[in-house]
Each structure stands twice: as structure tokens, then as C-alpha cells.
Design an enzyme around this catalytic site. Structure first.
Site, short mmCIF file in Angstrom:
data_model
loop_
_atom_site.label_atom_id
_atom_site.label_comp_id
_atom_site.label_asym_id
_atom_site.label_seq_id
_atom_site.Cartn_x
_atom_site.Cartn_y
_atom_site.Cartn_z
N GLY A 7 7.14 -1.61 -81.21
CA GLY A 7 8.52 -1.77 -81.66
C GLY A 7 8.89 -1.22 -83.11
O GLY A 7 9.95 -1.40 -83.75
N SER B 121 12.40 -0.83 -89.50
CA SER B 121 12.14 -1.79 -88.47
C SER B 121 11.26 -2.91 -88.99
O SER B 121 10.32 -2.91 -89.96
CB SER B 121 11.36 -1.17 -87.51
OG SER B 121 11.96 -0.16 -86.74
N ILE B 122 11.54 -4.25 -88.58
CA ILE B 122 10.70 -5.44 -88.85
C ILE B 122 9.42 -5.07 -88.72
O ILE B 122 8.44 -5.80 -89.40
CB ILE B 122 11.30 -6.62 -88.05
CG1 ILE B 122 12.67 -6.99 -88.85
CG2 ILE B 122 10.26 -7.98 -88.34
CD1 ILE B 122 13.39 -8.16 -88.12
N VAL C 189 8.68 -0.24 -72.10
CA VAL C 189 8.16 -1.74 -71.69
C VAL C 189 8.48 -2.09 -70.27
O VAL C 189 8.28 -3.10 -69.56
CB VAL C 189 8.45 -2.95 -72.76
CG1 VAL C 189 7.60 -2.67 -73.98
CG2 VAL C 189 9.92 -3.10 -72.96
N ALA D 225 19.90 -4.56 -75.39
CA ALA D 225 20.86 -4.91 -74.62
C ALA D 225 21.99 -3.78 -74.67
O ALA D 225 22.19 -3.35 -75.60
CB ALA D 225 21.68 -6.22 -75.05
N TYR E 99 26.43 -12.35 -81.32
CA TYR E 99 25.12 -11.99 -80.83
C TYR E 99 25.04 -12.08 -79.37
O TYR E 99 24.22 -11.45 -78.79
CB TYR E 99 24.09 -12.95 -81.48
CG TYR E 99 22.87 -12.65 -81.43
CD1 TYR E 99 22.25 -11.43 -82.24
CD2 TYR E 99 21.62 -13.26 -80.72
CE1 TYR E 99 21.09 -10.96 -82.36
CE2 TYR E 99 20.35 -12.88 -80.97
CZ TYR E 99 19.98 -11.71 -81.64
OH TYR E 99 18.78 -11.31 -81.73
N LYS F 294 17.13 -14.26 -76.28
CA LYS F 294 16.26 -15.05 -77.58
C LYS F 294 16.01 -16.51 -77.07
O LYS F 294 14.76 -16.76 -77.30
CB LYS F 294 16.93 -14.95 -78.95
CG LYS F 294 17.01 -13.45 -79.62
CD LYS F 294 15.66 -12.79 -79.41
CE LYS F 294 15.84 -11.45 -80.52
NZ LYS F 294 14.75 -10.66 -79.97
N ILE G 205 18.34 -8.77 -91.14
CA ILE G 205 17.84 -7.54 -91.79
C ILE G 205 18.51 -6.25 -91.23
O ILE G 205 18.59 -6.12 -90.00
CB ILE G 205 16.23 -7.64 -91.25
CG1 ILE G 205 15.29 -8.85 -91.76
CG2 ILE G 205 15.42 -6.16 -92.00
CD1 ILE G 205 15.20 -9.23 -93.23
N THR H 121 18.85 -2.81 -89.57
CA THR H 121 17.99 -1.97 -88.93
C THR H 121 18.69 -1.27 -87.97
O THR H 121 19.80 -1.66 -87.80
CB THR H 121 16.54 -2.93 -88.06
OG1 THR H 121 17.35 -3.56 -87.19
CG2 THR H 121 15.96 -3.79 -89.14
N LEU H 122 17.83 -0.48 -87.38
CA LEU H 122 18.81 0.11 -86.24
C LEU H 122 19.65 -1.01 -85.27
O LEU H 122 20.69 -0.70 -84.90
CB LEU H 122 17.64 1.11 -85.44
CG LEU H 122 17.62 2.55 -85.63
CD1 LEU H 122 16.69 3.38 -84.76
CD2 LEU H 122 19.03 3.34 -85.85
O1 0WD Z 1 18.26 -8.69 -88.38
C1 0WD Z 1 17.42 -8.29 -87.53
N1 0WD Z 1 17.26 -6.91 -87.53
C2 0WD Z 1 16.74 -9.17 -86.66
C3 0WD Z 1 15.90 -8.66 -85.66
C4 0WD Z 1 16.78 -10.56 -86.89
C5 0WD Z 1 15.77 -11.30 -85.99
C6 0WD Z 1 15.34 -10.96 -85.13
N2 0WD Z 1 15.18 -9.35 -84.85
C7 0WD Z 1 14.53 -9.03 -83.85
C8 0WD Z 1 14.99 -8.08 -82.75
O2 0WD Z 1 15.93 -8.71 -81.93
C9 0WD Z 1 13.81 -7.33 -82.22
O3 0WD Z 1 13.17 -8.34 -81.32
O4 0WD Z 1 13.28 -8.25 -84.02
C10 0WD Z 1 12.90 -7.06 -83.32
C11 0WD Z 1 12.87 -5.94 -83.87
O5 0WD Z 1 14.04 -5.74 -84.19
P1 0WD Z 1 14.24 -4.52 -85.40
O6 0WD Z 1 13.15 -4.33 -86.16
O7 0WD Z 1 15.67 -4.97 -86.12
O8 0WD Z 1 14.99 -3.24 -84.71
P2 0WD Z 1 14.44 -1.80 -84.41
O9 0WD Z 1 13.99 -1.17 -85.72
O10 0WD Z 1 15.57 -0.91 -83.90
O11 0WD Z 1 13.40 -1.87 -83.42
C12 0WD Z 1 13.46 -2.22 -82.14
C13 0WD Z 1 12.85 -1.40 -80.97
C14 0WD Z 1 13.59 -0.34 -80.75
O12 0WD Z 1 14.28 0.42 -81.58
P3 0WD Z 1 15.63 1.43 -81.04
O13 0WD Z 1 16.50 0.85 -82.13
O14 0WD Z 1 15.29 2.65 -81.01
O15 0WD Z 1 15.84 0.65 -79.72
O16 0WD Z 1 12.37 -1.98 -79.99
C15 0WD Z 1 12.07 -0.81 -79.04
C16 0WD Z 1 12.53 0.24 -79.70
O17 0WD Z 1 11.42 0.83 -80.58
N3 0WD Z 1 12.52 -0.78 -77.82
C17 0WD Z 1 11.55 -0.65 -76.74
N4 0WD Z 1 10.54 -0.55 -76.78
C18 0WD Z 1 9.79 -0.05 -75.59
N5 0WD Z 1 10.34 -0.15 -74.52
C19 0WD Z 1 12.29 -0.40 -75.65
C20 0WD Z 1 11.71 -0.22 -74.40
N6 0WD Z 1 12.29 -0.24 -73.45
N7 0WD Z 1 13.68 -1.02 -75.82
C21 0WD Z 1 13.66 -1.01 -77.47
#
Ligand code: 0WD
Length: 269
Positions: free
Chosen positions: A13, A19-20, A71, A101, A161, A168, A197, A199-200
């Protein structure tokens, strides 16, 4: 000696340096962990942007494995875990930091989400944890630990959300059931509920800037959290310091989740 000296893990991820999963990886690396990473398959193999972005980040920290993985595909997951077994033998931790989503279903109202969009969101954001945990069980070393990322929108209604909140809620429930299944083998699984946070992914969620202001005004600490703070706690949950913690959803949100009404004097305009 670092907390993770001699420890190995798999990270799902990292999309970029915001990214987190990257914030947690930086902390794991600082404590001596050696890791393998996956990225989303690139749509255009001639222009592998996802792979390049990941490589740029993780090669300098000695990545032992960099693979594409969707995934939603069992074959991809099987390939990654087979490769991890070959590369590492056993791993000590697995980080799941994935959610998705479709925008048309995410933007709400929740009541309008399509069946297909709901299913897709649940598959990528929730089932993927089960699929990863099941495969992890086969290669985890004694004391091994799995971590996923969640958000308060799974417990309370957070406007904007929408169906991701429903995902979630399921993810947090799944974490408890997986804890029950993994526990007898001595393995742990937890969820970290992070404050907002940038992020993308989060830029796709409506009202993000409003949420940031709300945290500054309303959380007990009167501020939001940094990615680094989420990184530190993520590292803790994956480490031996948390050896008695499983099935937990731990909030790293400056206490925002305990509030039911804003403090006196908060500007509500
Ligand atoms: O505020 C926030 N950013 C928060 C995020 C607050 C609380 C929780 N989260 C959660 C998110 O819901 C997620 O579960 O943290 C997790 C990571 O989120 P992130 O760091 O904010 O997001 P990001 O840097 O975009 O990474 C998530 C990644 C995807 O990135 P993109 O933006 O390209 O979709 O999840 C991966 C992908 O790298 N992803 C997948 N990996 C494999 N197979 C798939 C897939 N089908 N779909 C998305």
C-alpha cells in the site's frame, strides 16, 4: 540495536511518499527492519509510474522485493507470498494499508451507492485483509504480527466518508475475527485508526480540509496528528512491544474520537 534488528516484513500500500504505509515503513527501517513491497499494477507497462514511484522510495532503504499486486487477484497474492517465502523464508510482520472505492459511489449520498461499487469497495478495502492474513499465517515467524489501517468513519458517521465508512466498520470487525483465528498460532493482528492525513486516497474523500480544521478545534489535544505519529504507533503495533495486543483498533487521532460535542468557545461558523 533497533527494535526490528533481524526482522523481516511485507508492506502493501505505498503509493507515494505521502502514503501512511511509507510513514510506517520509515519507522520500521529506522529500527532495523528489512522489507519487501508491492505496488498496484501499472495500467500502461510502457510507463510504469506506480513501480517507479515505489522503487524511488524503497530501493534506498534496501528493499529485498518489489512486486506488482492487485489484491483483487488471488494469483497476484499467491505470487507475492511465494516470492516472499523464497526471499525471506519467514516474515515477522505484514502491513496492509489499502483501500479503494469508485468515486461515483464514494461521493454519496451513501444511499445511492451501486451494488457493483459497494462490492468492489468491500473486496479491495476489506476482503483483501482476510486474503493477506490467510497467506501471512503460512509464512509468519513466531510472534508475527499483521496491521491494517482504519478511520473513525467506521464507527461514527463522517459526512463524505460514506461507503468507505461502511467498509471500515467491516474491516474493524474482521480484525477481531482474524485475531481469534490467528491467536492460537501466537500471531497478532490489529488496526490503527489514524486521524486525517493528506495522501492520494484522502484527497478523494470530500470535506477533507474541513476535517482538518475540526481536529484543530475539537480534539482534546487541539490539533491533528502527523504522518510521523501514525508511523511511530504503526511500528509499535507491529513490534514486540505490543506482544500482548491483538484484535485492537488503536486511535492515533489526538483523542478526537472521544469527543461528542465541541469545546466551549469553538468557532462553529
Ligand atoms: O487520512 C488518511 N489518509 C487516512 C487513511 C486516515 C485513516 C485511515 N486511512 C487508511 C486508508 O483508508 C487506507 O486503508 O490508510 C490506508 C492507506 O491510505 P493512504 O496512505 O491515505 O492512501 P494511499 O497513499 O493512496 O495508499 C492507498 C493505496 C493505493 O494508492 P492509490 O491512491 O494509488 O489507489 O492502496 C493501494 C494503492 O497503492 N491499492 C491497492 N493495492 C493493491 N490492489 C489496490 C488494489 N486493488 N487498490 C488500492
Amino acid at each position: 540495536m533497533g527494535l526490528f534488528a533481524g526482522k523481516k516484513g511485507l508492506v502493501f500500500g505505498i503509493a507515494n511518499d505521502h502514503s501512511i504505509a511509507w510513514a510506517i515503513t520509515e519507522k520500521l527501517h529506522a529500527e532495523g527492519a528489512v522489507m519487501g513491497f508491492t505496488h498496484l499494477p501499472d495500467k500502461d507497462p510502457e510507463r510504469p509510474r506506480m513501480e517507479h514511484r515505489l522503487r524511488k522510495l524503497v530501493e534506498p532503504i534496501g528493499a529485498k522485493m518489489i512486486m506488482s499486486c492487485d489484491v483483487q487477484k488471488d494469483d497476484d497474492l499467491d505470487r507475492v507470498f511465494a516470492n516472499a517465502k523464497e526471499t525471506f523464508g519467514q516474515v515477522d510482520f505484514v502491513l496492509h494499508s489499502i483501500a479503494y472505492a469508485p468515486m461515483e459511489d464514494l461521493k454519496g449520498p451513501t444511499i445511492n451507492a451501486s451494488r457493483a461499487g459497494f462490492g468492489l469497495s468491500m473486496d479491495i478495502s476489506v476482503y483483501s485483509l482476510l486474503a493477506i492474513a490467510r497467506r501471512s499465517k503460512e509464512i509468519l515467524a513466531p510472534g508475527g504480527s499483521v496491521l491494517t489501517l482504519t478511520y473513525l468513519g467506521g464507527e461514527k458517521v463522517i459526512p463524505g466518508y460514506n461507503i468507505m465508512g461502511v467498509c471500515k466498520a467491516a474491516l474493524e470487525s474482521l480484525t477481531t475475527y482474524l485475531a481469534f483465528d490467528l491467536g492460537p498460532s501466537g500471531f497478532r493482528i490489529n488496526a490503527l485508526s489514524a486521524g486525517p492525513i493528506k495522501t492520494l486516497s484522502s484527497s478523494a474523500v470530500g470535506e477533507f480540509d474541513t476535517m482538518l480544521k475540526l481536529y484543530n478545534g475539537m480534539s482534546p489535544m487541539r490539533r491533528n496528528v502527523s504522518a510521523e505519529e501514525v508511523g511511530k504507533t504503526g511500528m509499535y503495533l507491529l513490534s514486540d512491544l505490543a506482544s500482548g495486543v491483538t484484535g485492537e483498533t488503536l486511535h492515533v487521532d489526538a483523542g478526537f474520537h472521544v469527543m461528542g460535542a465541541p469545546p466551549a468557545g469553538m468557532n462553529l461558523a
